[in-house]
Design a protein around this motif. Structure first.
Motif, PDB file in Angstrom:
ATOM      1  N   LEU A 244       1.036  -0.785  -0.253  1.00 37.38           N
ATOM      2  CA  LEU A 244      -0.252   0.244   0.164  1.00 37.38           C
ATOM      3  C   LEU A 244       0.769   0.951   0.313  1.00 37.38           C
ATOM      4  CD1 LEU A 244      -2.561  -0.960   2.421  1.00 37.38           C
ATOM      5  CD2 LEU A 244      -2.941  -0.751   0.525  1.00 37.38           C
ATOM      6  N   ALA A 245       1.725   1.100   0.150  1.00 35.23           N
ATOM      7  CA  ALA A 245       2.554   2.410   1.238  1.00 35.23           C
ATOM      8  C   ALA A 245       3.184   2.111   0.093  1.00 35.23           C
ATOM      9  CB  ALA A 245       4.436   2.121   2.145  1.00 35.23           C
TER      10      ALA A 245
ATOM     11  N   ILE B 206      11.071  14.306   9.152  1.00 34.88           N
ATOM     12  CA  ILE B 206      11.872  13.983   9.668  1.00 34.88           C
ATOM     13  C   ILE B 206      11.471  12.789  11.024  1.00 34.88           C
ATOM     14  CG2 ILE B 206      13.842  14.584  11.889  1.00 34.88           C
ATOM     15  CD1 ILE B 206      14.248  16.660  10.223  1.00 34.88           C
ATOM     16  N   LYS B 207      10.235  13.355  11.498  1.00 33.34           N
ATOM     17  CA  LYS B 207       9.386  12.165  12.596  1.00 33.34           C
ATOM     18  C   LYS B 207       9.347  10.599  11.936  1.00 33.34           C
ATOM     19  CE  LYS B 207       7.179  15.834  14.818  1.00 33.34           C
ATOM     20  NZ  LYS B 207       5.562  16.644  14.843  1.00 33.34           N
ATOM     21  N   CYS B 208       9.029  11.357  10.689  1.00 38.14           N
ATOM     22  CA  CYS B 208       8.652   9.605   9.955  1.00 38.14           C
ATOM     23  C   CYS B 208       9.784   8.648   9.517  1.00 38.14           C
ATOM     24  CB  CYS B 208       7.935   9.570   8.492  1.00 38.14           C
ATOM     25  SG  CYS B 208       6.621  10.805   8.728  1.00 38.14           S
ATOM     26  N   TYR B 209      10.825   9.226   9.487  1.00 37.09           N
ATOM     27  CA  TYR B 209      12.065   8.859   9.259  1.00 37.09           C
ATOM     28  C   TYR B 209      12.430   8.396  10.837  1.00 37.09           C
ATOM     29  CZ  TYR B 209      13.027  11.310   4.875  1.00 37.09           C
ATOM     30  OH  TYR B 209      12.483  10.930   3.715  1.00 37.09           O
ATOM     31  N   ARG B 210      12.340   8.881  11.456  1.00 33.81           N
ATOM     32  CA  ARG B 210      12.598   8.745  13.046  1.00 33.81           C
ATOM     33  C   ARG B 210      11.878   7.160  13.387  1.00 33.81           C
ATOM     34  NH1 ARG B 210      16.462  11.130  15.575  1.00 33.81           N
ATOM     35  NH2 ARG B 210      17.080  13.579  15.327  1.00 33.81           N
ATOM     36  N   GLY B 211      10.660   7.305  13.004  1.00 29.08           N
ATOM     37  CA  GLY B 211      10.023   6.092  13.383  1.00 29.08           C
ATOM     38  C   GLY B 211      10.444   4.889  12.819  1.00 29.08           C
TER      39      GLY B 211
ATOM     40  N   CYS C 134       7.047   1.293   5.695  1.00 28.87           N
ATOM     41  CA  CYS C 134       5.787   2.323   5.494  1.00 28.87           C
ATOM     42  C   CYS C 134       6.838   3.300   5.868  1.00 28.87           C
ATOM     43  CB  CYS C 134       5.270   1.454   5.751  1.00 28.87           C
ATOM     44  SG  CYS C 134       4.447  -0.131   5.627  1.00 28.87           S
ATOM     45  N   TRP C 135       7.286   3.507   7.496  1.00 30.89           N
ATOM     46  CA  TRP C 135       7.668   4.467   7.494  1.00 30.89           C
ATOM     47  C   TRP C 135       8.701   5.889   6.968  1.00 30.89           C
ATOM     48  CZ3 TRP C 135       5.717   7.009  11.589  1.00 30.89           C
ATOM     49  CH2 TRP C 135       4.493   6.626  12.148  1.00 30.89           C
ATOM     50  N   HIS C 136       9.601   4.700   6.123  1.00 30.81           N
ATOM     51  CA  HIS C 136      10.372   5.751   4.785  1.00 30.81           C
ATOM     52  C   HIS C 136       9.759   6.050   4.310  1.00 30.81           C
ATOM     53  CE1 HIS C 136      14.320   5.217   2.334  1.00 30.81           C
ATOM     54  NE2 HIS C 136      13.975   6.175   3.338  1.00 30.81           N
ATOM     55  N   VAL C 137       8.662   5.456   3.420  1.00 30.30           N
ATOM     56  CA  VAL C 137       7.863   6.162   2.377  1.00 30.30           C
ATOM     57  C   VAL C 137       6.726   7.547   2.778  1.00 30.30           C
ATOM     58  CG1 VAL C 137       6.198   5.397   1.084  1.00 30.30           C
ATOM     59  CG2 VAL C 137       7.740   3.688   0.942  1.00 30.30           C
ATOM     60  N   TYR C 138       6.333   6.938   4.106  1.00 30.36           N
ATOM     61  CA  TYR C 138       5.634   8.338   4.269  1.00 30.36           C
ATOM     62  C   TYR C 138       6.883   9.602   4.749  1.00 30.36           C
ATOM     63  CZ  TYR C 138       1.913   9.317   7.484  1.00 30.36           C
ATOM     64  OH  TYR C 138       0.646  10.074   8.220  1.00 30.36           O
ATOM     65  N   GLY C 139       7.905   9.287   4.914  1.00 31.16           N
ATOM     66  CA  GLY C 139       8.579  10.232   4.708  1.00 31.16           C
ATOM     67  C   GLY C 139       9.226  10.657   3.865  1.00 31.16           C
TER      68      GLY C 139
ATOM     69  N   TYR D 265      -0.988   9.774  -0.463  1.00 28.99           N
ATOM     70  CA  TYR D 265      -1.725   9.348   0.999  1.00 28.99           C
ATOM     71  C   TYR D 265      -2.324   8.646   1.842  1.00 28.99           C
ATOM     72  CZ  TYR D 265       2.125  13.921   2.041  1.00 28.99           C
ATOM     73  OH  TYR D 265       2.772  14.671   1.686  1.00 28.99           O
ATOM     74  N   GLU D 266      -3.391   8.971   1.532  1.00 32.54           N
ATOM     75  CA  GLU D 266      -4.690   8.129   1.937  1.00 32.54           C
ATOM     76  C   GLU D 266      -4.149   6.455   2.001  1.00 32.54           C
ATOM     77  OE1 GLU D 266      -8.453   7.767  -0.102  1.00 32.54           O
ATOM     78  OE2 GLU D 266      -8.406   9.977   0.130  1.00 32.54           O
ATOM     79  N   LEU D 267      -3.723   6.357   0.924  1.00 34.47           N
ATOM     80  CA  LEU D 267      -2.114   4.878   0.727  1.00 34.47           C
ATOM     81  C   LEU D 267      -1.297   4.359   1.969  1.00 34.47           C
ATOM     82  CD1 LEU D 267      -3.145   4.772  -2.586  1.00 34.47           C
ATOM     83  CD2 LEU D 267      -4.014   2.842  -1.261  1.00 34.47           C
ATOM     84  N   VAL D 268      -0.507   5.340   1.940  1.00 30.71           N
ATOM     85  CA  VAL D 268       0.711   5.239   2.844  1.00 30.71           C
ATOM     86  C   VAL D 268       0.266   5.480   3.809  1.00 30.71           C
ATOM     87  CG1 VAL D 268       2.447   6.583   3.416  1.00 30.71           C
ATOM     88  CG2 VAL D 268       2.042   6.023   0.746  1.00 30.71           C
ATOM     89  N   ARG D 269      -0.714   6.136   4.430  1.00 25.86           N
ATOM     90  CA  ARG D 269      -1.498   6.098   6.255  1.00 25.86           C
ATOM     91  C   ARG D 269      -1.985   4.729   6.044  1.00 25.86           C
ATOM     92  NH1 ARG D 269      -3.922  11.595   4.482  1.00 25.86           N
ATOM     93  NH2 ARG D 269      -2.312  13.289   5.614  1.00 25.86           N
TER      94      ARG D 269
END
Length: 200
Positions: free
Chosen positions: A22-23, A73-78, A55-60, A39-43
């Motif tokens: 999905l991401a 940055i928050k997503c990369y930290r995730g 998933c978190w990297h793609v979100y970032g 954004y909907e798919l990545v979330r």
């Protein structure tokens, strides 16, 4: 992009809640300027597989493409909470830390990369530059000197070796150690390819 979307849809037919797929589909849609759907798919992907570093990297990456660097940055930290030694995510994080002038974070991330891959020259000099930018010039000189101790035999690339010597010289000068910088420059002169810079 069509092949990527088709491959993602093939996986999603069998596993409709596969978070990483999905991401990745969302990332492809982002490249096709379908931001809302992306954004909907990545979330959804993150919700389905919250422990996936992908998933978190793609979100970032999505946030970075929209220049929302703090969220990226928050997503990369995730992502790093799930895979703390992922070199690509660490590299991406360090670039954004430099962009946002988070110099302490930049130094920490570059040090982590050096610890993970000490044989790569880029990691030594990125760490030295990060340290230089944070105002710790003596420490930056120490990093370059530590790298010099790892070298064996003749340098592989004369020009790059000369640039390293000139960089060390610049650090010495910026640190206010002008006599040491001059002495180092004279000693290094035979190894320098860039004679114009030497004379400057």
């Amino acid at each position: 992009y069509k092949k990527g979307i088709k491959a993602a849809e093939t996986v999603l037919k069998k596993f409709p809640d596969h978070g990483e797929t999905l991401a990745m589909k969302g990332l492809i849609l982002n490249c096709m300027d379908k931001k809302t759907e992306a954004y909907e798919l990545v979330r959804r992907g993150v919700k389905q597989d919250i422990k996936s570093h992908v998933c978190w990297h793609v979100y970032g990456l999505l946030y970075r493409s929209d220049r929302d660097y703090l969220q990226a940055i928050k997503c990369y930290r995730g992502a790093l909470r799930q895979d703390p030694e992922n070199v690509q995510i660490l590299r991406d994080l360090s670039l954004l830390q430099a962009q946002m002038r988070d110099l302490d974070g930049f130094v920490e991330t570059r040090q982590t990369l050096l610890t993970l891959k000490p044989t790569q020259r880029i990691n030594w000099f990125s760490f030295a530059v990060a340290t230089q930018l944070s105002g710790k010039l003596a420490q930056a000189v120490g990093i370059v000197e530590a790298y010099e101790k790892t070298l064996e035999g003749a340098p592989e690339n004369d020009y790059e070796h000369g640039e390293m010597l000139l960089y060390k010289n610049t650090l010495l000068e910026e640190d206010g150690r002008v006599p040491s910088a001059l002495q180092h420059l004279e000693k290094s002169e035979p190894q320098l390819v860039d004679k114009l810079r030497y004379h400057e």
